[in-house]
Scaffold this motif. Structure first.
Motif, PDB file in Angstrom:
ATOM      1  N   ASN A  37       5.413   5.570   2.817  1.00  0.00           N
ATOM      2  CA  ASN A  37       3.776   5.580   2.200  1.00  0.00           C
ATOM      3  C   ASN A  37       3.264   4.805   1.204  1.00  0.00           C
ATOM      4  O   ASN A  37       2.267   4.581   0.861  1.00  0.00           O
ATOM      5  N   LYS A  38       3.219   3.242   1.805  1.00  0.00           N
ATOM      6  CA  LYS A  38       2.460   2.018   1.679  1.00  0.00           C
ATOM      7  C   LYS A  38       2.844   1.882   0.532  1.00  0.00           C
ATOM      8  O   LYS A  38       1.420   1.451  -0.055  1.00  0.00           O
ATOM      9  N   VAL A  39       3.622   1.713  -0.834  1.00  0.00           N
ATOM     10  CA  VAL A  39       3.817   1.263  -1.950  1.00  0.00           C
ATOM     11  C   VAL A  39       5.265   0.532  -2.219  1.00  0.00           C
ATOM     12  O   VAL A  39       6.104   0.645  -1.212  1.00  0.00           O
ATOM     13  N   LEU A  40       4.263  -0.155  -2.393  1.00  0.00           N
ATOM     14  CA  LEU A  40       4.908  -1.771  -2.652  1.00  0.00           C
ATOM     15  C   LEU A  40       5.615  -2.092  -4.418  1.00  0.00           C
ATOM     16  O   LEU A  40       4.814  -1.916  -5.328  1.00  0.00           O
ATOM     17  N   SER A  41       6.343  -1.779  -4.507  1.00  0.00           N
ATOM     18  CA  SER A  41       7.352  -1.533  -6.002  1.00  0.00           C
ATOM     19  C   SER A  41       7.997  -2.483  -6.419  1.00  0.00           C
ATOM     20  O   SER A  41       8.991  -2.990  -5.592  1.00  0.00           O
ATOM     21  N   LEU A  42       8.430  -3.105  -7.333  1.00  0.00           N
ATOM     22  CA  LEU A  42       8.908  -4.319  -8.227  1.00  0.00           C
ATOM     23  C   LEU A  42       9.643  -3.660  -8.954  1.00  0.00           C
ATOM     24  O   LEU A  42       8.750  -3.280 -10.349  1.00  0.00           O
ATOM     25  N   TYR A  43      11.020  -3.891  -9.457  1.00  0.00           N
ATOM     26  CA  TYR A  43      11.240  -3.177 -10.292  1.00  0.00           C
ATOM     27  C   TYR A  43      12.931  -4.312 -11.368  1.00  0.00           C
ATOM     28  O   TYR A  43      12.637  -4.954 -10.918  1.00  0.00           O
ATOM     29  N   GLU A  44      12.862  -4.048 -12.099  1.00  0.00           N
ATOM     30  CA  GLU A  44      13.924  -5.103 -12.730  1.00  0.00           C
ATOM     31  C   GLU A  44      15.604  -4.088 -12.875  1.00  0.00           C
ATOM     32  O   GLU A  44      15.285  -3.313 -13.451  1.00  0.00           O
ATOM     33  N   LEU A  45      16.695  -4.673 -12.975  1.00  0.00           N
ATOM     34  CA  LEU A  45      17.816  -3.846 -12.701  1.00  0.00           C
ATOM     35  C   LEU A  45      18.427  -4.433 -13.702  1.00  0.00           C
ATOM     36  O   LEU A  45      18.209  -5.250 -14.981  1.00  0.00           O
ATOM     37  N   SER A  63      10.260 -11.078   0.527  1.00  0.00           N
ATOM     38  CA  SER A  63      10.751 -12.084  -0.165  1.00  0.00           C
ATOM     39  C   SER A  63      10.450 -12.312  -1.027  1.00  0.00           C
ATOM     40  O   SER A  63       9.259 -11.496  -1.520  1.00  0.00           O
ATOM     41  N   LEU A  64      11.483 -11.954  -2.276  1.00  0.00           N
ATOM     42  CA  LEU A  64      11.299 -13.151  -3.478  1.00  0.00           C
ATOM     43  C   LEU A  64      12.257 -13.164  -4.015  1.00  0.00           C
ATOM     44  O   LEU A  64      13.166 -13.658  -3.780  1.00  0.00           O
ATOM     45  N   ARG A  65      11.583 -14.361  -5.460  1.00  0.00           N
ATOM     46  CA  ARG A  65      12.004 -15.229  -5.451  1.00  0.00           C
ATOM     47  C   ARG A  65      11.562 -16.012  -7.134  1.00  0.00           C
ATOM     48  O   ARG A  65      10.461 -14.957  -7.116  1.00  0.00           O
ATOM     49  N   THR A  66      11.932 -16.042  -8.014  1.00  0.00           N
ATOM     50  CA  THR A  66      11.734 -16.012  -9.610  1.00  0.00           C
ATOM     51  C   THR A  66      11.874 -17.657  -9.929  1.00  0.00           C
ATOM     52  O   THR A  66      12.581 -18.566  -9.451  1.00  0.00           O
ATOM     53  N   THR A  67      10.917 -18.477 -10.515  1.00  0.00           N
ATOM     54  CA  THR A  67      10.726 -19.497 -11.530  1.00  0.00           C
ATOM     55  C   THR A  67      10.703 -19.337 -12.452  1.00  0.00           C
ATOM     56  O   THR A  67      11.665 -17.875 -13.046  1.00  0.00           O
ATOM     57  N   ALA A  68      10.861 -20.428 -13.515  1.00  0.00           N
ATOM     58  CA  ALA A  68      11.397 -19.947 -15.322  1.00  0.00           C
ATOM     59  C   ALA A  68       9.944 -19.116 -16.003  1.00  0.00           C
ATOM     60  O   ALA A  68      10.708 -18.358 -16.958  1.00  0.00           O
ATOM     61  N   ALA A 102       6.424 -12.252  -5.265  1.00  0.00           N
ATOM     62  CA  ALA A 102       6.929 -11.798  -3.685  1.00  0.00           C
ATOM     63  C   ALA A 102       6.072 -11.796  -2.900  1.00  0.00           C
ATOM     64  O   ALA A 102       4.797 -12.042  -3.336  1.00  0.00           O
ATOM     65  N   SER A 103       6.850 -11.864  -1.720  1.00  0.00           N
ATOM     66  CA  SER A 103       5.876 -12.201  -0.735  1.00  0.00           C
ATOM     67  C   SER A 103       6.016 -11.011   0.390  1.00  0.00           C
ATOM     68  O   SER A 103       7.339 -10.384   0.264  1.00  0.00           O
ATOM     69  N   VAL A 104       4.445 -10.700   1.141  1.00  0.00           N
ATOM     70  CA  VAL A 104       5.118  -9.535   2.665  1.00  0.00           C
ATOM     71  C   VAL A 104       5.016 -10.100   3.167  1.00  0.00           C
ATOM     72  O   VAL A 104       3.383 -10.639   3.818  1.00  0.00           O
ATOM     73  N   VAL A 105       5.239 -10.636   4.402  1.00  0.00           N
ATOM     74  CA  VAL A 105       4.896 -10.811   5.322  1.00  0.00           C
ATOM     75  C   VAL A 105       4.764 -10.017   6.588  1.00  0.00           C
ATOM     76  O   VAL A 105       5.906  -8.851   6.331  1.00  0.00           O
ATOM     77  N   TYR A 106       3.695  -9.648   7.578  1.00  0.00           N
ATOM     78  CA  TYR A 106       3.175  -8.509   7.801  1.00  0.00           C
ATOM     79  C   TYR A 106       2.804  -9.319   9.423  1.00  0.00           C
ATOM     80  O   TYR A 106       2.273 -10.199   9.714  1.00  0.00           O
ATOM     81  N   THR A 107       2.394  -8.638  10.189  1.00  0.00           N
ATOM     82  CA  THR A 107       1.441  -8.883  11.684  1.00  0.00           C
ATOM     83  C   THR A 107       0.196  -7.999  11.328  1.00  0.00           C
ATOM     84  O   THR A 107       0.329  -6.889  11.324  1.00  0.00           O
ATOM     85  N   PHE A 108      -0.041  -7.830  12.300  1.00  0.00           N
ATOM     86  CA  PHE A 108      -1.507  -8.638  12.646  1.00  0.00           C
ATOM     87  C   PHE A 108      -2.259  -8.994  14.560  1.00  0.00           C
ATOM     88  O   PHE A 108      -1.789 -10.256  14.713  1.00  0.00           O
ATOM     89  N   PHE A 109      -2.691  -8.302  14.965  1.00  0.00           N
ATOM     90  CA  PHE A 109      -3.781  -9.115  16.118  1.00  0.00           C
ATOM     91  C   PHE A 109      -4.726  -9.839  16.160  1.00  0.00           C
ATOM     92  O   PHE A 109      -5.330  -9.278  15.555  1.00  0.00           O
ATOM     93  N   ILE A 151       0.781 -14.054   5.588  1.00  0.00           N
ATOM     94  CA  ILE A 151       1.838 -13.875   4.701  1.00  0.00           C
ATOM     95  C   ILE A 151       0.849 -13.759   3.207  1.00  0.00           C
ATOM     96  O   ILE A 151       0.102 -14.124   3.274  1.00  0.00           O
ATOM     97  N   GLN A 152       1.270 -12.545   2.386  1.00  0.00           N
ATOM     98  CA  GLN A 152       0.667 -12.463   0.409  1.00  0.00           C
ATOM     99  C   GLN A 152       1.278 -12.631   0.316  1.00  0.00           C
ATOM    100  O   GLN A 152       2.684 -12.191  -0.082  1.00  0.00           O
TER     101      GLN A 152
END
Length: 308
Positions: free
Chosen positions: A14-22, A54-59, A64-71, A81-82
């Motif tokens: 559904n084109k929704v990007l979500s961030l969760y804390e486990l 891709s997800l990485r954390t600092t102090a 959060a990174s999204v890599v996608y394709t385009f013409f 990449i966003q």
């Protein structure tokens, strides 16, 4: 999805990007009922598969990174990449974009066309002869078809292709800028590559569309600048062997040769199996195992290969 404890990043159809804390520890019924806590949710205008999260954390923040394709008209299929920077509470602090277009043209980050254009405007709207020579007119890397898979584990960005190759890039992310450099074609596969996975230590695994060719790659030497390119000797082909299958073959071994009828049956069975495998699979690995998830006509199949 992508994870970096205790956070989880997902994207849906559904084109929704979500961030969760486990929850770090589930010790009470209340914690179990609460489950993951959503920190942020973003809606995308369009999503083209394949893509990679891709997800990485600092102090102080979550990246959060999204890599996608385009013409792209000049170099066909390219990557974008966003990079989203969020606080630990999920508040968006910034967003940056970068693409592989300059890499595919062989332009270095410090010598971009836009930078040359700004300098020429200040000098009378003319480029010097030396500056004109640094602007390539044709792309050196052209992908006429979209990649079959994308894997991004900072700083390594890896794509697989149906023309038996992979392409590796390096993502540079600092507090001031975000750009992609490199662009190295990797050779070694003898058939279409359906899936590839790279780790942040430069190790990668790629698998053919039929699943009968697995290659292990060492990509750290490219990042350190020890060599200019990669060839087949930088990857190792691994042929997984089933112990049960080997025992069955030994049982059919008569007089130094395997019965012809048995070989023909196995060949037909293997060919039918290859036809049932779709060009869609996911691969994951660690230092000892490779996990492969493949979709077949009969259903989804999970395979585990142990190389210890």
């Amino acid at each position: 999805m992508a994870s970096s404890s205790p956070y989880l990043l997902t994207v849906t159809q559904n084109k929704v990007l979500s961030l969760y804390e486990l929850p770090v520890e589930v010790s009470t019924k209340v914690d179990l009922a609460t489950g993951p806590r959503q920190l942020a949710s973003l809606q995308a205008d369009s999503i083209l598969a394949p893509l990679s999260l891709s997800l990485r954390t600092t102090a102080s923040e979550i990246v959060a990174s999204v890599v996608y394709t385009f013409f792209h008209l000049g170099c066909a299929w390219s990557l974008g990449i966003q990079e989203l920077r969020l606080s630990k509470s999920g508040q968006q602090m910034g967003s940056r974009l970068a693409t592989t277009v300059d890499c595919q043209y062989g332009i270095k980050p410090q010598q971009t066309v836009s930078g040359l254009g700004r300098r020429s405007s200040a000098a009378g709207n003319r480029l010097s002869k030396s500056e004109l020579q640094t602007v390539p007119t044709e792309a050196t890397i052209v992908h006429q078809e979209p990649p079959t898979s994308i894997s991004y584990s900072h700083p390594y960005l890896l794509t697989s292709h149906a023309n038996n190759t992979l392409t590796m890039y390096l993502v540079v992310s600092t507090s001031e800028s975000l750009f992609i450099k490199g662009g190295q074609r990797l050779w070694g596969h003898t058939s279409s590559v359906s899936a590839a996975r790279v780790s942040d230590r430069g190790k990668a695994v790629s698998i053919s569309s039929r699943g009968n060719e697995i290659r292990l790659w060492e990509l750290e030497s490219v990042a350190s600048g020890l060599q200019k390119g990669l060839k087949e000797e930088n990857s190792i082909q691994v042929t997984p062997e089933s112990k049960q299958q080997k025992q069955w073959e030994d049982a059919q071994f008569v007089g130094g040769t395997i019965d012809r009828r048995v070989r023909e049956e196995r060949s037909i069975s293997a060919e039918m199996g290859h036809r049932l495998v779709r060009l869609r699979s996911c691969v994951g690995f660690d230092d000892e195992r490779v996990i492969l998830l493949r979709e077949k006509e009969a259903g989804t199949q999970i395979e585990c290969y142990d190389f210890t």
